[in-house]
Scaffold this motif. Structure first.
Motif, mmCIF file in Angstrom:
data_model
loop_
_atom_site.group_PDB
_atom_site.id
_atom_site.type_symbol
_atom_site.label_atom_id
_atom_site.label_comp_id
_atom_site.label_asym_id
_atom_site.label_seq_id
_atom_site.Cartn_x
_atom_site.Cartn_y
_atom_site.Cartn_z
ATOM 1 N N ASP A 100 0.968 -1.170 -0.116
ATOM 2 C CA ASP A 100 0.187 -0.019 0.023
ATOM 3 C C ASP A 100 0.848 1.297 0.020
ATOM 4 N N ASP A 134 -17.761 7.928 -3.285
ATOM 5 C CA ASP A 134 -17.702 6.819 -4.080
ATOM 6 C C ASP A 134 -16.791 6.482 -5.101
ATOM 7 N N ALA A 143 -13.378 5.972 -3.860
ATOM 8 C CA ALA A 143 -13.278 4.825 -3.261
ATOM 9 C C ALA A 143 -13.337 3.503 -4.380
ATOM 10 N N ARG A 144 -13.828 3.709 -5.614
ATOM 11 C CA ARG A 144 -13.691 2.895 -6.555
ATOM 12 C C ARG A 144 -12.295 2.975 -7.336
ATOM 13 N N ALA A 201 -9.440 3.689 -5.346
ATOM 14 C CA ALA A 201 -8.684 2.969 -4.441
ATOM 15 C C ALA A 201 -8.963 1.516 -4.663
ATOM 16 N N GLN A 202 -9.977 1.103 -5.058
ATOM 17 C CA GLN A 202 -10.217 -0.481 -4.944
ATOM 18 C C GLN A 202 -9.411 -0.817 -6.331
ATOM 19 N N ARG A 203 -9.525 -0.232 -7.408
ATOM 20 C CA ARG A 203 -8.792 -0.662 -8.665
ATOM 21 C C ARG A 203 -7.332 -0.608 -8.228
ATOM 22 N N THR A 207 -10.608 1.243 0.778
ATOM 23 C CA THR A 207 -11.835 2.142 0.233
ATOM 24 C C THR A 207 -12.330 3.103 1.082
ATOM 25 N N SER A 208 -12.405 2.830 2.335
ATOM 26 C CA SER A 208 -12.905 3.867 2.996
ATOM 27 C C SER A 208 -12.159 5.076 3.377
ATOM 28 N N LEU A 265 -7.940 5.192 4.337
ATOM 29 C CA LEU A 265 -7.176 5.966 3.210
ATOM 30 C C LEU A 265 -6.411 7.010 4.106
ATOM 31 N N CYS A 296 -6.768 8.932 -6.593
ATOM 32 C CA CYS A 296 -7.822 8.034 -6.563
ATOM 33 C C CYS A 296 -8.877 8.165 -7.595
ATOM 34 N N ALA A 302 -9.765 6.117 -10.992
ATOM 35 C CA ALA A 302 -11.217 5.607 -11.167
ATOM 36 C C ALA A 302 -11.615 5.715 -12.543
#
Length: 211
Positions: free
Chosen positions: A3, A161, A164-165, A167-169, A174-175, A179, A195, A199
């Motif tokens: 990370d 959101d 978060a998307r 960050a997930q990628r 994602t929260s 972060l 982030c 996305a």
């Protein structure tokens, strides 16, 4: 990559906030907060973010730097600045929205968005208050909150959101709270902005759009 490695790469390549890209020296003062509201309006349209940022710069150069100055600008000056920035598809409508935005900030908050901030209990009420402005919907409110957490620490940690998307990628938490643990407080808006770009990118670490 850990990370920490991903975050370092993101901040190095893409860690410019949208406010910074638009030339806004963001702080808890009326003028830069107004400029961020203008930028949030522009970024929330269906147009490339780099066009919105370029248009914000043109508007500020034309004098759209405070609510009174924006109110007093001739409509043709606003339309011309919007056109120079590449916002031609929305220039007439957005010029009207900017005028209404200035009048509402002046009428409801005496030209100072800090007054709105003081009356809001939390991010939910702040987002609702932002959406009372002409042209600012949920997307525009989220943009404003993502960026303003640098100047308004009580908003942090904030990530919507879209962030978060991204960050997930990248395989990151994602929260907003998680972060925030990855960076110093001052760097959280930069990480969230990166982030958001991730996305929207084809390849999130290398093909992230510029501001």
């Amino acid at each position: 990559m850990s990370d920490a490695d991903v975050v370092q790469a993101l901040l190095t390549r893409h860690g410019t906030t949208y406010a910074e890209a638009a030339g806004i020296a963001l702080e808890d003062e009326p003028a830069p907060l107004w400029q961020l509201l203008v930028l949030s309006l522009l970024l929330s349209a269906r147009i490339r973010s780099e066009v919105a940022v370029a248009t914000a710069r043109e508007l500020f150069a034309a004098g759209c730097t405070t609510p009174p100055r924006t109110r007093d600008l001739p409509r043709r000056s606003l339309v011309a600045a919007l056109g120079r920035g590449g916002y031609r598809r929305y220039d007439e409508r957005t010029a009207g929205q900017l005028g209404q935005l200035a009048l509402k900030v002046l009428g409801d908050h005496a030209g100072d968005l800090r007054r709105m901030h003081e009356r809001c209990e939390d991010n939910t009420t702040l987002a609702a208050a932002l959406q009372e402005f002409t042209g600012i919907g949920p997307a525009g409110a989220a943009i404003f909150l993502r960026e303003v957490q640098f100047a308004w620490p009580d908003v942090a940690p904030y990530a919507d959101d879209l962030a978060a998307r991204g960050a997930q990628r990248l395989g990151l938490p994602t929260s907003a709270q998680d972060l925030a643990r990855l960076v110093p407080r001052a760097d959280l808006p930069r990480l969230v902005a990166a982030c958001v770009r991730a996305a929207r990118a084809t390849s999130p670490l290398t093909d992230v759009p510029s501001p």
